[in-house]
Design a protein around this motif. Structure first.
Motif, short mmCIF file in Angstrom:
data_model
loop_
_atom_site.label_atom_id
_atom_site.label_comp_id
_atom_site.label_asym_id
_atom_site.label_seq_id
_atom_site.Cartn_x
_atom_site.Cartn_y
_atom_site.Cartn_z
N GLY A 54 0.81 -1.21 0.00
CA GLY A 54 0.00 0.00 0.00
C GLY A 54 0.84 1.26 0.00
N ASP A 55 0.19 2.37 0.29
CA ASP A 55 0.82 3.68 0.20
C ASP A 55 1.06 4.25 1.60
OD1 ASP A 55 1.92 5.86 -1.02
OD2 ASP A 55 0.10 6.49 -2.07
N ILE A 56 1.81 5.34 1.66
CA ILE A 56 2.08 6.09 2.89
C ILE A 56 1.75 7.55 2.63
CG2 ILE A 56 3.81 6.73 4.61
CD1 ILE A 56 5.43 4.28 3.73
N MET A 57 1.03 8.16 3.56
CA MET A 57 0.71 9.58 3.46
C MET A 57 1.20 10.29 4.72
SD MET A 57 -0.94 10.16 0.54
CE MET A 57 -2.01 11.58 0.74
N GLU A 58 1.45 11.59 4.59
CA GLU A 58 1.84 12.40 5.75
C GLU A 58 0.83 13.52 5.95
OE1 GLU A 58 5.06 15.59 4.55
OE2 GLU A 58 5.72 13.59 3.90
N PHE A 59 0.66 13.90 7.21
CA PHE A 59 -0.30 14.96 7.56
C PHE A 59 0.37 15.91 8.53
CE2 PHE A 59 -3.76 16.79 10.08
CZ PHE A 59 -4.63 17.21 9.08
N ASP A 60 0.36 17.21 8.18
CA ASP A 60 0.92 18.24 9.06
C ASP A 60 -0.13 18.61 10.10
OD1 ASP A 60 3.47 18.52 7.83
OD2 ASP A 60 2.51 19.58 6.17
N LEU A 61 0.18 18.35 11.35
CA LEU A 61 -0.76 18.52 12.45
C LEU A 61 -0.41 19.79 13.23
CD1 LEU A 61 -3.18 16.85 13.53
CD2 LEU A 61 -1.61 15.83 15.17
N SER A 62 -1.33 20.73 13.28
CA SER A 62 -1.14 21.97 14.03
C SER A 62 -1.77 21.84 15.41
CB SER A 62 -1.76 23.15 13.28
OG SER A 62 -1.16 23.33 12.01
#
Length: 236
Positions: free
Chosen positions: A89-97
């Motif tokens: 599968g894939d990998i995603m990143e999320f910028d968390l404020s």
């Protein structure tokens, strides 16, 4: 943190290039390779003390995550670490404020920066009849420092925008993650008869303003299809 991705979207490999003293919290089993000079220490996923112990226990029992987490820290010369999910599968990143929340399906979390904490959130009573699990993993930055979350899928990931005029219905087994600006309710498509005969389980209807990420494959469905091919014990 400089992050590189290779072999997307079916067999994604992520490499985080760490500066001197920079750290990454990683789910056990996700590390593929690393450079020399990167130190690894294992600790509870939700910090120390009684509170951390209880949160880690809850995540392990209900959130589909490990009780422990591995902390990788680069030495004075920096270093790198490569990570990959257990399923194709894939990998995603999320910028968390600070003040934001990201919710992930159990088993989707792979890594985060040190300022990010995770705990669990109950999906609701109807989710108890779902094969995919009854809890979401919630990521936030309680100490007021921005962070980054890395999450994984089985198959490719698609992003869907949700607003007040465009709610979205997603099969529970295809939900990967969604932002904190969304509310959801669990239901069944077509009623109980369709649920029994149509092969569909719990679905989630998302409302509000935010984003939801879905995966193109369902690991539970794959496991169900493989059952007829598994060896069975033969009686004498």
């Amino acid at each position: 943190m400089d992050v590189e991705y290779e072999f997307r979207p079916a067999f994604t490999l992520m490499t985080a290039n760490l500066g001197p003293g920079e750290s990454l919290k990683v789910e056990p089993g996700a590390m593929v390779a690393q450079s020399r000079g990167v130190d690894m220490k294992t600790g509870m996923g939700s910090g120390g003390g009684i509170g951390g112990f209880l949160k880690s226990m809850t995540k392990s029992m209900f959130g589909g995550e490990s009780f422990f987490v591995n902390n990788y820290t680069a030495g004075s010369n920096g270093g790198w670490i490569s990570l990959a999910p257990s399923a194709p599968g894939d990998i995603m990143e999320f910028d968390l404020s600070p003040g934001d929340e990201l919710f992930m399906q159990g088993g989707s979390f792979m890594a985060c920066t040190p300022s990010v904490d995770t705990d669990t959130k109950f999906q609701g009573a109807k989710s108890l009849f779902s094969r995919e699990g009854a809890f979401f993993l919630r990521a936030s930055c309680p100490r007021g420092v921005p962070g980054k979350v890395f999450y994984t899928s089985y198959g490719a990931i698609k992003e869907i925008a949700v607003d007040q005029n465009n709610p979205v219905i997603v099969d529970n087994g295809h939900v990967v993650a969604f932002t904190g600006g969304l509310s959801y309710r669990g239901t069944k498509v077509g009623g109980m008869g369709s649920a029994l005969l149509g092969g569909e389980g719990i679905v989630l209807e998302f409302n509000g303003n935010g984003k939801v990420w879905i995966q193109t494959r369902n690991l539970e469905s794959l496991a169900t299809r493989m059952i007829p091919f598994l060896p069975t014990a033969r009686s004498n």
